[in-house]
Design a protein around this motif. Structure first.
Motif, PDB file in Angstrom:
ATOM      1  N   ARG A  60       0.865  -1.286  -0.127  1.00  0.00           N
ATOM      2  CA  ARG A  60      -0.133   0.032   0.161  1.00  0.00           C
ATOM      3  C   ARG A  60       1.097   1.398   0.127  1.00  0.00           C
ATOM      4  O   ARG A  60       0.599   2.234  -0.758  1.00  0.00           O
ATOM      5  N   VAL A  61       1.727   1.220   0.917  1.00  0.00           N
ATOM      6  CA  VAL A  61       2.693   2.300   0.860  1.00  0.00           C
ATOM      7  C   VAL A  61       3.544   2.594  -0.385  1.00  0.00           C
ATOM      8  O   VAL A  61       3.670   3.767  -0.848  1.00  0.00           O
ATOM      9  N   ALA A  62       3.937   1.558  -0.966  1.00  0.00           N
ATOM     10  CA  ALA A  62       4.830   1.375  -2.053  1.00  0.00           C
ATOM     11  C   ALA A  62       4.039   2.129  -3.262  1.00  0.00           C
ATOM     12  O   ALA A  62       4.186   2.791  -4.006  1.00  0.00           O
ATOM     13  N   VAL A 114       7.351   2.071 -12.885  1.00  0.00           N
ATOM     14  CA  VAL A 114       7.978   3.111 -12.356  1.00  0.00           C
ATOM     15  C   VAL A 114       8.382   2.596 -10.739  1.00  0.00           C
ATOM     16  O   VAL A 114       9.873   2.701 -10.519  1.00  0.00           O
ATOM     17  N   TRP A 115       7.820   1.613 -10.393  1.00  0.00           N
ATOM     18  CA  TRP A 115       8.421   1.055  -8.917  1.00  0.00           C
ATOM     19  C   TRP A 115       9.274   0.297  -9.148  1.00  0.00           C
ATOM     20  O   TRP A 115      10.377   0.462  -8.516  1.00  0.00           O
ATOM     21  N   SER A 116       9.447  -0.442 -10.075  1.00  0.00           N
ATOM     22  CA  SER A 116      10.661  -1.490 -10.585  1.00  0.00           C
ATOM     23  C   SER A 116      11.850  -0.834 -10.737  1.00  0.00           C
ATOM     24  O   SER A 116      12.994  -1.131 -10.642  1.00  0.00           O
ATOM     25  N   ALA A 117      11.516   0.434 -11.353  1.00  0.00           N
ATOM     26  CA  ALA A 117      12.919   1.156 -12.035  1.00  0.00           C
ATOM     27  C   ALA A 117      13.616   1.812 -10.745  1.00  0.00           C
ATOM     28  O   ALA A 117      14.611   1.853 -10.542  1.00  0.00           O
ATOM     29  N   GLY A 118      12.925   1.967  -9.509  1.00  0.00           N
ATOM     30  CA  GLY A 118      13.540   2.582  -8.424  1.00  0.00           C
ATOM     31  C   GLY A 118      13.726   1.551  -7.361  1.00  0.00           C
ATOM     32  O   GLY A 118      14.443   1.904  -6.393  1.00  0.00           O
ATOM     33  N   ASN A 119      13.337   0.181  -7.545  1.00  0.00           N
ATOM     34  CA  ASN A 119      13.760  -0.699  -6.587  1.00  0.00           C
ATOM     35  C   ASN A 119      14.244  -2.051  -7.056  1.00  0.00           C
ATOM     36  O   ASN A 119      14.793  -2.804  -6.070  1.00  0.00           O
ATOM     37  N   GLU A 120      14.147  -2.247  -8.192  1.00  0.00           N
ATOM     38  CA  GLU A 120      14.922  -3.511  -8.735  1.00  0.00           C
ATOM     39  C   GLU A 120      16.227  -3.293  -9.268  1.00  0.00           C
ATOM     40  O   GLU A 120      16.351  -2.568 -10.205  1.00  0.00           O
ATOM     41  N   ARG A 121      17.385  -3.466  -8.394  1.00  0.00           N
ATOM     42  CA  ARG A 121      18.694  -3.144  -8.892  1.00  0.00           C
ATOM     43  C   ARG A 121      19.597  -4.516  -9.040  1.00  0.00           C
ATOM     44  O   ARG A 121      19.226  -5.551  -8.481  1.00  0.00           O
ATOM     45  N   ALA A 132       8.523 -13.061  -0.499  1.00  0.00           N
ATOM     46  CA  ALA A 132       9.650 -13.524  -0.965  1.00  0.00           C
ATOM     47  C   ALA A 132      10.876 -12.731  -1.500  1.00  0.00           C
ATOM     48  O   ALA A 132      11.974 -13.153  -1.698  1.00  0.00           O
ATOM     49  N   GLY A 133      10.296 -11.302  -1.724  1.00  0.00           N
ATOM     50  CA  GLY A 133      11.126 -10.492  -2.228  1.00  0.00           C
ATOM     51  C   GLY A 133      11.689 -10.752  -3.559  1.00  0.00           C
ATOM     52  O   GLY A 133      11.256 -11.516  -4.445  1.00  0.00           O
ATOM     53  N   GLY A 134      12.485  -9.686  -4.171  1.00  0.00           N
ATOM     54  CA  GLY A 134      13.062  -9.920  -5.482  1.00  0.00           C
ATOM     55  C   GLY A 134      12.334  -9.081  -6.554  1.00  0.00           C
ATOM     56  O   GLY A 134      11.001  -8.445  -6.160  1.00  0.00           O
ATOM     57  N   PRO A 135      12.278  -9.465  -7.847  1.00  0.00           N
ATOM     58  CA  PRO A 135      11.786  -8.873  -9.093  1.00  0.00           C
ATOM     59  C   PRO A 135      10.308  -9.155  -9.121  1.00  0.00           C
ATOM     60  O   PRO A 135       9.372  -8.175  -9.235  1.00  0.00           O
ATOM     61  N   ASP A 136       9.880 -10.267  -8.484  1.00  0.00           N
ATOM     62  CA  ASP A 136       8.531 -10.647  -8.866  1.00  0.00           C
ATOM     63  C   ASP A 136       7.284  -9.885  -7.660  1.00  0.00           C
ATOM     64  O   ASP A 136       6.259  -9.903  -7.752  1.00  0.00           O
ATOM     65  N   ALA A 188       2.648   9.262  -5.978  1.00  0.00           N
ATOM     66  CA  ALA A 188       3.403  10.795  -5.643  1.00  0.00           C
ATOM     67  C   ALA A 188       4.569  10.919  -6.314  1.00  0.00           C
ATOM     68  O   ALA A 188       4.883  12.265  -6.303  1.00  0.00           O
ATOM     69  N   SER A 189       5.083  10.186  -6.962  1.00  0.00           N
ATOM     70  CA  SER A 189       6.340  10.482  -7.685  1.00  0.00           C
ATOM     71  C   SER A 189       6.304  11.349  -8.946  1.00  0.00           C
ATOM     72  O   SER A 189       5.315  11.064  -9.754  1.00  0.00           O
ATOM     73  N   ASP A 190       7.366  12.042  -9.091  1.00  0.00           N
ATOM     74  CA  ASP A 190       7.690  12.998 -10.296  1.00  0.00           C
ATOM     75  C   ASP A 190       7.596  12.123 -11.491  1.00  0.00           C
ATOM     76  O   ASP A 190       7.014  12.347 -12.740  1.00  0.00           O
ATOM     77  N   GLU A 191       8.127  10.827 -11.406  1.00  0.00           N
ATOM     78  CA  GLU A 191       8.245  10.213 -12.623  1.00  0.00           C
ATOM     79  C   GLU A 191       7.092   9.296 -13.231  1.00  0.00           C
ATOM     80  O   GLU A 191       6.691   9.413 -14.474  1.00  0.00           O
ATOM     81  N   PHE A 192       6.092   9.155 -12.085  1.00  0.00           N
ATOM     82  CA  PHE A 192       4.846   8.450 -12.382  1.00  0.00           C
ATOM     83  C   PHE A 192       4.084   9.652 -13.271  1.00  0.00           C
ATOM     84  O   PHE A 192       3.350   9.634 -14.275  1.00  0.00           O
ATOM     85  N   ALA A 193       4.130  10.913 -12.794  1.00  0.00           N
ATOM     86  CA  ALA A 193       3.297  11.816 -13.331  1.00  0.00           C
ATOM     87  C   ALA A 193       3.782  12.566 -14.660  1.00  0.00           C
ATOM     88  O   ALA A 193       3.180  12.659 -15.460  1.00  0.00           O
TER      89      ALA A 193
END
Length: 220
Positions: free
Chosen positions: A77-79, A213-220, A157-161, A85-90
């Motif tokens: 939910r927070v994610a 957008v979320w993946s771009a900032g969280n999957e490294r 489980a974490g990770g890209p999924d 709210a992110s500039d990239e999403f807008a």
């Protein structure tokens, strides 16, 4: 007679064999009414204090979920709120022109849609289970979202999924938005067809965009 509407989203990954099934009986030719701007005094009005996001971040009732699933839902939910709210999403949404439903001929633009996402999504509650032929199902009348167990397992489980939960939750949130008559504003019955591609619809585009957008900032 009107029945409660259920919306269902399929996962982004893999072939989409089964479409989202809507249980609503729609009134033929009913005019579309865009919702009025909310006020602080209205339920679902802007709450700029919640989560410090400068937008209304809907709260979730996780009391019907076991501890691990409840933790996953609160984190997701927070994610999603942070992503909206992110500039990239807008930025990515700015030039969009999308259909609210497969029968709606009047598109909604990116800025207007972003306003709805930031201010008109109400608080909701979640259960885990097996939605019929779908990864999730939303009843806007009761504000209930039912999500398949796999999504919670992928998140924990974490990770890209994990991104699949972002897609599903963002998609389902769009189905919680109501019009001025109190009916679901955003539908996807009849999607993935010759006359109504997924990419043209608000629900699918928002789910996919939030995931990207979320993946771009969280999957490294």
């Amino acid at each position: 007679m009107l029945f409660a509407s259920f919306r269902r989203s399929l996962p982004k990954r893999g072939a989409r064999i089964l479409g989202c099934v809507a249980g609503a009986m729609l009134l033929a030719g009913a005019p579309f009414a865009r919702p009025a701007a909310p006020s602080e005094a209205q339920p679902g009005g802007l709450d700029t204090k919640r989560a410090g996001l400068g937008q209304r971040c809907p709260a979730v009732d996780i009391g019907r979920l076991p501890p691990l699933k409840a933790k996953a839902m609160e984190e997701a939910r927070v994610a999603v709120c942070t992503t909206f709210a992110s500039d990239e999403f807008a930025r990515r949404l700015k030039g969009a022109s999308l259909r609210l439903t497969c029968t709606d001929q009047k598109p909604i633009g990116g800025p207007e849609l972003l306003y709805l996402l930031k201010s008109r999504i109400p608080d909701y509650w979640v259960i885990a289970g097996k939605p019929w032929r779908a990864e999730a199902a939303t009843n806007p009348a009761t504000r209930r979202i039912k999500i398949r167990n796999l999504r919670f397992d992928q998140w924990n489980a974490g990770g890209p999924d994990r991104s699949a939960m972002i897609n599903t939750l963002a998609h389902e949130w769009t189905h919680l938005i109501l019009d001025e008559q109190g009916n679901g504003l955003i539908e996807d019955a009849g999607h993935d067809s010759r006359t109504c591609a997924d990419g043209e619809l608000v629900s699918y585009r928002i789910g996919d965009l939030a995931e990207a957008v979320w993946s771009a900032g969280n999957e490294r």
